[in-house]
Design a protein around this motif. Structure first.
Motif, mmCIF file in Angstrom:
data_model
loop_
_atom_site.group_PDB
_atom_site.id
_atom_site.type_symbol
_atom_site.label_atom_id
_atom_site.label_comp_id
_atom_site.label_asym_id
_atom_site.label_seq_id
_atom_site.Cartn_x
_atom_site.Cartn_y
_atom_site.Cartn_z
ATOM 1 N N LEU A 151 30.231 -58.682 -16.326
ATOM 2 C CA LEU A 151 31.370 -58.790 -17.163
ATOM 3 C C LEU A 151 32.557 -59.183 -16.703
ATOM 4 O O LEU A 151 33.550 -59.571 -17.189
ATOM 5 N N GLY A 152 32.803 -59.054 -15.358
ATOM 6 C CA GLY A 152 34.042 -59.335 -14.656
ATOM 7 C C GLY A 152 34.918 -58.058 -14.592
ATOM 8 O O GLY A 152 36.107 -58.233 -14.177
ATOM 9 N N GLY A 153 34.546 -57.061 -15.319
ATOM 10 C CA GLY A 153 35.472 -55.947 -15.096
ATOM 11 C C GLY A 153 34.797 -54.875 -16.438
ATOM 12 O O GLY A 153 33.788 -55.190 -17.009
ATOM 13 N N LEU A 154 35.764 -54.071 -16.744
ATOM 14 C CA LEU A 154 35.226 -53.116 -17.831
ATOM 15 C C LEU A 154 36.329 -52.603 -18.478
ATOM 16 O O LEU A 154 37.401 -52.306 -17.892
ATOM 17 N N ASP A 155 36.326 -52.300 -19.845
ATOM 18 C CA ASP A 155 37.560 -51.863 -20.807
ATOM 19 C C ASP A 155 37.039 -50.266 -21.393
ATOM 20 O O ASP A 155 38.040 -49.397 -21.398
ATOM 21 N N HIS A 156 35.961 -50.197 -21.619
ATOM 22 C CA HIS A 156 35.381 -48.909 -22.303
ATOM 23 C C HIS A 156 34.209 -48.652 -21.610
ATOM 24 O O HIS A 156 33.111 -49.266 -21.655
ATOM 25 N N LEU A 157 34.352 -47.249 -21.064
ATOM 26 C CA LEU A 157 33.046 -46.604 -20.474
ATOM 27 C C LEU A 157 32.630 -45.390 -21.454
ATOM 28 O O LEU A 157 33.334 -44.564 -21.730
ATOM 29 N N ILE A 158 31.587 -45.692 -22.188
ATOM 30 C CA ILE A 158 30.985 -44.736 -23.252
ATOM 31 C C ILE A 158 29.942 -43.902 -22.447
ATOM 32 O O ILE A 158 29.013 -44.571 -22.290
ATOM 33 N N ARG B 132 41.218 -48.395 -14.371
ATOM 34 C CA ARG B 132 42.605 -48.643 -14.186
ATOM 35 C C ARG B 132 43.001 -50.211 -14.129
ATOM 36 O O ARG B 132 44.311 -50.364 -14.753
ATOM 37 N N GLU B 133 42.565 -51.009 -13.655
ATOM 38 C CA GLU B 133 42.784 -52.416 -13.443
ATOM 39 C C GLU B 133 42.894 -53.157 -14.736
ATOM 40 O O GLU B 133 43.818 -53.867 -15.134
ATOM 41 N N SER B 134 41.949 -52.547 -15.733
ATOM 42 C CA SER B 134 41.860 -53.366 -17.078
ATOM 43 C C SER B 134 42.664 -52.257 -18.019
ATOM 44 O O SER B 134 42.836 -52.766 -19.362
ATOM 45 N N GLY B 135 43.341 -51.467 -17.629
ATOM 46 C CA GLY B 135 43.951 -50.392 -18.582
ATOM 47 C C GLY B 135 42.919 -49.738 -19.790
ATOM 48 O O GLY B 135 43.222 -49.578 -20.884
ATOM 49 N N GLY B 136 41.813 -49.450 -19.200
ATOM 50 C CA GLY B 136 40.511 -49.145 -20.119
ATOM 51 C C GLY B 136 40.626 -47.497 -20.375
ATOM 52 O O GLY B 136 41.634 -47.016 -20.177
ATOM 53 N N THR B 137 39.364 -47.228 -20.905
ATOM 54 C CA THR B 137 39.482 -45.984 -21.509
ATOM 55 C C THR B 137 37.873 -45.212 -21.103
ATOM 56 O O THR B 137 36.824 -46.167 -20.818
ATOM 57 N N ILE B 138 38.037 -43.963 -21.125
ATOM 58 C CA ILE B 138 36.677 -43.543 -20.965
ATOM 59 C C ILE B 138 36.220 -42.586 -22.094
ATOM 60 O O ILE B 138 37.287 -41.655 -22.467
ATOM 61 N N VAL B 139 35.053 -42.558 -22.601
ATOM 62 C CA VAL B 139 34.658 -41.537 -23.665
ATOM 63 C C VAL B 139 33.722 -40.837 -23.204
ATOM 64 O O VAL B 139 32.350 -41.331 -22.794
ATOM 65 N N ALA B 140 33.715 -39.675 -23.294
ATOM 66 C CA ALA B 140 32.421 -38.633 -22.721
ATOM 67 C C ALA B 140 31.997 -37.918 -23.906
ATOM 68 O O ALA B 140 32.826 -37.105 -24.584
#
Length: 290
Positions: A108-115, A158-166
């Motif tokens: 994808l070239g990066g990641l915005d949401h890690l679920i 952090r690079e993408s300003g993304g989020t984590i959902v656990a």
């Protein structure tokens, strides 16, 4: 009586907060976003992938079963995903978990949401007899692989300003008899993500973490393992997935689903712990576990 009055007042405040402080969710927030969903060959994870796909996200799904993942990817594309890929990964292998982030980044070239949604290892259901192999197996899949994925993803998020959902469970907030291995992992999971969230805030690192606290959901695994053993009614997995997606995209601190049947027991736990212990006991058909 005083406790009941306090509980009533708290519920009124909670109701007002829940219904009047919700941010506005828009599908535009998801269009083109890069999303990795673990444990997505079935159940809640599969539904989460479909929700992101409907809103035009770039979706990567992962689990152990390649054929099922291929089917999920095809449906994601049919639903309108900007792109959809699968990666076969075994979360009992921490190296496999760690490599998953790098493979997703390559796709994808990066990641915005890690679920983080997967579940496995020894999750019960049955009496605890001190089996340490079962405990370590559960901790590896249901805790350590989550941590491994999170550590590997910190920089790219952090690079993408993304989020984590656990994705957690009421088993991480309340004692869950006959699921000691699983409950132990979920309590530890909540400790890790709540502590990490607070530390990141204090360090002024913009990386929101959403913890989803779920009740009894009608996934095949949950229903098959608990059918006839509990008096609770399972809630729909598609609606559950929708709330998780919304909460994660809106960067909410926590998601509770079903809302009232998770929040009220947690209030009782603190206000009337003896009453909560009694209600937990009444929820289980003990003879079915023995």
């Amino acid at each position: 009586m005083a406790s009941l009055r306090i509980l009533g007042a708290l519920l009124a405040v909670l109701w007002a907060y829940y219904f009047y402080s919700q941010e506005t969710f828009s599908e535009d927030m998801v269009q083109g976003k890069r999303v990795l969903v673990t444990g997505s060959s079935t159940g809640i994870g599969e539904q989460i992938a479909y929700d992101f796909a409907r809103m035009g996200a770039q979706v990567v799904v992962t689990a152990r079963r390649e054929k099922r993942l291929q089917e999920v990817v095809q449906k994601c594309l049919d639903l309108g995903a900007s792109s959809a890929h699968y990666l076969v990964s075994d979360m009992s292998n921490l190296t496999s978990a760690r490599n998953l982030i790098e493979e997703t980044k390559s796709l994808l070239g990066g990641l915005d949401h890690l679920i983080l949604n997967h579940v496995g290892g020894t999750i019960g259901v049955g009496p605890f007899h001190g089996d340490m192999d079962a405990m370590m197996n559960s901790l590896t899949v249901n805790l350590l692989s989550y941590v491994e994925l999170t550590v590997a993803a910190l920089d790219v998020l952090r690079e993408s300003g993304g989020t984590i959902v656990a994705v957690s469970s009421m088993c991480g907030r309340l004692p869950c008899p006959f699921s000691v291995w699983y409950s132990t992992a979920k309590f530890a999971l909540e400790g890790f993500y709540c502590s990490l969230r607070t530390e990141l805030r204090l360090r002024k690192v913009d990386l929101p973490i959403t913890v989803a606290v779920l009740g009894y959901i009608d996934t095949d695994t949950a229903v098959q393992s608990m059918d006839g053993k509990v008096t609770m009614v399972a809630s729909p997995k598609d609606e559950c997935a929708r709330e998780i997606v919304k909460g994660g995209v809106l960067r909410q601190r926590e998601v509770f689903y079903p809302y009232w049947s998770t929040k009220i027991p947690l209030l009782l736990r603190d206000l009337m712990p003896g009453c909560m212990d009694y209600l937990i006991g009444r929820s289980y058909v003990v003879d079915k576990f023995l």
